[in-house]
Design a protein around this motif. Sequence first.
Motif, PDB file in Angstrom:
ATOM      1  N   ALA A   1     -32.665 -51.363 -23.209  1.00  0.00           N
ATOM      2  CA  ALA A   1     -31.265 -50.948 -23.334  1.00  0.00           C
ATOM      3  C   ALA A   1     -30.451 -51.985 -24.110  1.00  0.00           C
ATOM      4  O   ALA A   1     -29.609 -51.636 -24.968  1.00  0.00           O
ATOM      5  CB  ALA A   1     -30.671 -50.744 -21.936  1.00  0.00           C
ATOM      6  N   ALA A   2     -30.713 -53.261 -23.787  1.00  0.00           N
ATOM      7  CA  ALA A   2     -30.007 -54.312 -24.530  1.00  0.00           C
ATOM      8  C   ALA A   2     -30.415 -54.322 -25.995  1.00  0.00           C
ATOM      9  O   ALA A   2     -29.592 -54.541 -26.895  1.00  0.00           O
ATOM     10  CB  ALA A   2     -30.298 -55.669 -23.886  1.00  0.00           C
ATOM     11  N   LEU A   3     -31.687 -54.079 -26.241  1.00  0.00           N
ATOM     12  CA  LEU A   3     -32.179 -54.028 -27.627  1.00  0.00           C
ATOM     13  C   LEU A   3     -31.505 -52.902 -28.396  1.00  0.00           C
ATOM     14  O   LEU A   3     -31.093 -53.069 -29.557  1.00  0.00           O
ATOM     15  CB  LEU A   3     -33.695 -53.838 -27.608  1.00  0.00           C
ATOM     16  CG  LEU A   3     -34.381 -53.651 -28.964  1.00  0.00           C
ATOM     17  CD1 LEU A   3     -34.208 -54.891 -29.833  1.00  0.00           C
ATOM     18  CD2 LEU A   3     -35.878 -53.364 -28.755  1.00  0.00           C
ATOM     19  N   GLU A   4     -31.352 -51.765 -27.755  1.00  0.00           N
ATOM     20  CA  GLU A   4     -30.695 -50.635 -28.411  1.00  0.00           C
ATOM     21  C   GLU A   4     -29.228 -50.948 -28.709  1.00  0.00           C
ATOM     22  O   GLU A   4     -28.692 -50.540 -29.748  1.00  0.00           O
ATOM     23  CB  GLU A   4     -30.805 -49.413 -27.510  1.00  0.00           C
ATOM     24  CG  GLU A   4     -30.205 -48.150 -28.117  1.00  0.00           C
ATOM     25  CD  GLU A   4     -30.308 -46.959 -27.182  1.00  0.00           C
ATOM     26  OE1 GLU A   4     -29.908 -45.858 -27.593  1.00  0.00           O
ATOM     27  OE2 GLU A   4     -30.794 -47.139 -26.035  1.00  0.00           O
ATOM     28  N   ALA A   5     -28.576 -51.714 -27.802  1.00  0.00           N
ATOM     29  CA  ALA A   5     -27.154 -51.996 -27.985  1.00  0.00           C
ATOM     30  C   ALA A   5     -26.891 -53.003 -29.101  1.00  0.00           C
ATOM     31  O   ALA A   5     -25.861 -52.933 -29.794  1.00  0.00           O
ATOM     32  CB  ALA A   5     -26.555 -52.506 -26.672  1.00  0.00           C
ATOM     33  N   VAL A   6     -27.808 -53.959 -29.293  1.00  0.00           N
ATOM     34  CA  VAL A   6     -27.538 -55.048 -30.246  1.00  0.00           C
ATOM     35  C   VAL A   6     -28.407 -54.959 -31.484  1.00  0.00           C
ATOM     36  O   VAL A   6     -28.382 -55.866 -32.318  1.00  0.00           O
ATOM     37  CB  VAL A   6     -27.750 -56.420 -29.561  1.00  0.00           C
ATOM     38  CG1 VAL A   6     -26.844 -56.552 -28.350  1.00  0.00           C
ATOM     39  CG2 VAL A   6     -29.206 -56.617 -29.168  1.00  0.00           C
ATOM     40  N   ALA A   7     -29.178 -53.890 -31.616  1.00  0.00           N
ATOM     41  CA  ALA A   7     -30.118 -53.816 -32.748  1.00  0.00           C
ATOM     42  C   ALA A   7     -29.391 -53.936 -34.092  1.00  0.00           C
ATOM     43  O   ALA A   7     -29.834 -54.661 -34.997  1.00  0.00           O
ATOM     44  CB  ALA A   7     -30.905 -52.511 -32.686  1.00  0.00           C
TER      45      ALA A   7
ATOM     46  N   ASP B   1     -26.829 -57.654 -33.895  1.00  0.00           N
ATOM     47  CA  ASP B   1     -27.416 -58.995 -33.748  1.00  0.00           C
ATOM     48  C   ASP B   1     -28.929 -58.865 -33.852  1.00  0.00           C
ATOM     49  O   ASP B   1     -29.635 -58.775 -32.847  1.00  0.00           O
ATOM     50  CB  ASP B   1     -27.013 -59.588 -32.407  1.00  0.00           C
ATOM     51  CG  ASP B   1     -27.330 -61.070 -32.316  1.00  0.00           C
ATOM     52  OD1 ASP B   1     -28.074 -61.569 -33.190  1.00  0.00           O
ATOM     53  OD2 ASP B   1     -26.852 -61.724 -31.355  1.00  0.00           O
ATOM     54  N   PRO B   2     -29.457 -58.855 -35.072  1.00  0.00           N
ATOM     55  CA  PRO B   2     -30.916 -58.695 -35.253  1.00  0.00           C
ATOM     56  C   PRO B   2     -31.711 -59.788 -34.545  1.00  0.00           C
ATOM     57  O   PRO B   2     -32.803 -59.516 -34.029  1.00  0.00           O
ATOM     58  CB  PRO B   2     -31.092 -58.761 -36.764  1.00  0.00           C
ATOM     59  CG  PRO B   2     -29.758 -58.369 -37.319  1.00  0.00           C
ATOM     60  CD  PRO B   2     -28.736 -58.898 -36.366  1.00  0.00           C
ATOM     61  N   ALA B   3     -31.186 -61.011 -34.488  1.00  0.00           N
ATOM     62  CA  ALA B   3     -31.938 -62.099 -33.851  1.00  0.00           C
ATOM     63  C   ALA B   3     -32.095 -61.852 -32.346  1.00  0.00           C
ATOM     64  O   ALA B   3     -33.180 -62.019 -31.767  1.00  0.00           O
ATOM     65  CB  ALA B   3     -31.217 -63.427 -34.098  1.00  0.00           C
ATOM     66  N   ARG B   4     -31.014 -61.445 -31.713  1.00  0.00           N
ATOM     67  CA  ARG B   4     -31.087 -61.138 -30.284  1.00  0.00           C
ATOM     68  C   ARG B   4     -31.956 -59.917 -30.034  1.00  0.00           C
ATOM     69  O   ARG B   4     -32.676 -59.846 -29.025  1.00  0.00           O
ATOM     70  CB  ARG B   4     -29.680 -60.907 -29.746  1.00  0.00           C
ATOM     71  CG  ARG B   4     -29.636 -60.717 -28.239  1.00  0.00           C
ATOM     72  CD  ARG B   4     -28.227 -60.570 -27.756  1.00  0.00           C
ATOM     73  NE  ARG B   4     -28.206 -60.276 -26.321  1.00  0.00           N
ATOM     74  CZ  ARG B   4     -27.089 -60.015 -25.636  1.00  0.00           C
ATOM     75  NH1 ARG B   4     -25.907 -60.003 -26.262  1.00  0.00           N
ATOM     76  NH2 ARG B   4     -27.158 -59.759 -24.336  1.00  0.00           N
ATOM     77  N   ALA B   5     -31.870 -58.940 -30.946  1.00  0.00           N
ATOM     78  CA  ALA B   5     -32.707 -57.755 -30.814  1.00  0.00           C
ATOM     79  C   ALA B   5     -34.185 -58.132 -30.885  1.00  0.00           C
ATOM     80  O   ALA B   5     -35.008 -57.621 -30.122  1.00  0.00           O
ATOM     81  CB  ALA B   5     -32.361 -56.739 -31.898  1.00  0.00           C
ATOM     82  N   ALA B   6     -34.516 -59.034 -31.793  1.00  0.00           N
ATOM     83  CA  ALA B   6     -35.909 -59.482 -31.906  1.00  0.00           C
ATOM     84  C   ALA B   6     -36.360 -60.209 -30.649  1.00  0.00           C
ATOM     85  O   ALA B   6     -37.498 -60.049 -30.178  1.00  0.00           O
ATOM     86  CB  ALA B   6     -36.068 -60.384 -33.133  1.00  0.00           C
ATOM     87  N   LYS B   7     -35.437 -61.013 -30.087  1.00  0.00           N
ATOM     88  CA  LYS B   7     -35.772 -61.733 -28.845  1.00  0.00           C
ATOM     89  C   LYS B   7     -36.024 -60.753 -27.693  1.00  0.00           C
ATOM     90  O   LYS B   7     -36.972 -60.908 -26.928  1.00  0.00           O
ATOM     91  CB  LYS B   7     -34.630 -62.690 -28.498  1.00  0.00           C
ATOM     92  CG  LYS B   7     -34.878 -63.493 -27.241  1.00  0.00           C
ATOM     93  CD  LYS B   7     -33.707 -64.415 -26.954  1.00  0.00           C
ATOM     94  CE  LYS B   7     -33.942 -65.204 -25.666  1.00  0.00           C
ATOM     95  NZ  LYS B   7     -32.782 -66.103 -25.358  1.00  0.00           N
TER      96      LYS B   7
END
Length: 421
Positions: free
Chosen positions: A225-231, A234-240
Amino acid sequence: MTSTGEVEGRAGPPLGWVRRRDVVVDVALGGASAVECGWEGVGFAAEAGIPAVLGVLFGIAVGAVLVLRRRWPIAVVLVGIGITPAVMGFLLGVVGLYTLASSEVPRRITATLTSMALAATFAVMYMQTSGDVEAGRTFVLMLSVFVAVALTVPPVLFGLYIGARRRLMESLQERADSLERELSLLADRAEERAEWARTEERTRIAREMHDVVAHRVSLMVVHAAALEAVAAKDPARAAKNAALVGDMGRQALTELREMLGVLRATAAEKPASAPASAAVAAPVALVGGFEDGPSLDELEALVGQSEAAGMAVEMVVLGKGAGYAAEVEQTAYRVVQEALTNCHKHAPGARVTVRLAHREGEVAMQVENGPCDGSSAEPGLPSGGNGLVGMRERVLGLGGVFVSGPTDEGGFKVSAVLPVR
């Protein structure tokens, strides 16, 4: 009074005959006794002054009474005593006394009839020999006693021995039957214990699968869910977050493989035709297989995974652990793990406090979350309602105490205390 041929609780067969051999023996003895008494009836008829035919018929009728010895041993002995003055019925008296002593007739009756037979034989023998003046009174008296004892005591003693032996064999047979029933009952109980152990093992496996899968998948859903929100932002956070999702999936798969590996190894070691006792032993061994499970040393990593998923978690440790048994450490770990999973499901955005207290003789753990702040929506994770039930079963299974429920501040609290021994 129960005769030799009777079975307890129901009437025996006619004349007490149980086997074909009994019929043959009794008819043969009755015939021999009838012939003997008929022969001796000739002398009795001459002394009584009656026709010889009547003496023979009387002897045959009296001697044939021996056929009834199994059904009415007392009557046979009384007939033998009654015809003693007629000097006939030697076989009738000996066999009758033996049958009486070997049957289930009360001993006082046996003793009374034996005494009567002894006295009657002595009296008849003394009267028959007392006319011999040359022999002397003392010799006649000793001879009468000897003959009376010889004709009554040996058959009675032998009958008592045979009766005691028969009762002993019946007692041994009853004990053998009772032992067989007990063994059958033990086998049934062993099968019941095996079924109970299999049920317990299935419950334990279901609990383990629930704890492993629910926690890891819950974290994966939160990270997704967090990945979907920041994809896009914030690509770096999405990758993390994507890397964390992958790590969670790999850890879940690893734990599942380990658990299934234990199950396959145990099933391979147990043959298909194992007895019921082996069926009991195998599940119990699995229940005790905590050596490869998680421990309290891994709690910090567990809390760190929840923090990485965005949960505000505080961990408080009181006291110092001294290294507990594997089942205690695994149960404590699973309780905290499941409580954190519930926080992810039902209290997103709430602050969570994990407390671990090492006390003398016990270890206590508590996971408490505050009220939801409303800024985070529930991730929509499915809930089967088995989490609290599984935690309670684990804790109570080790003799501990488990309490869960809402707090006054609007949150929820899970507490457990486990004995370390």
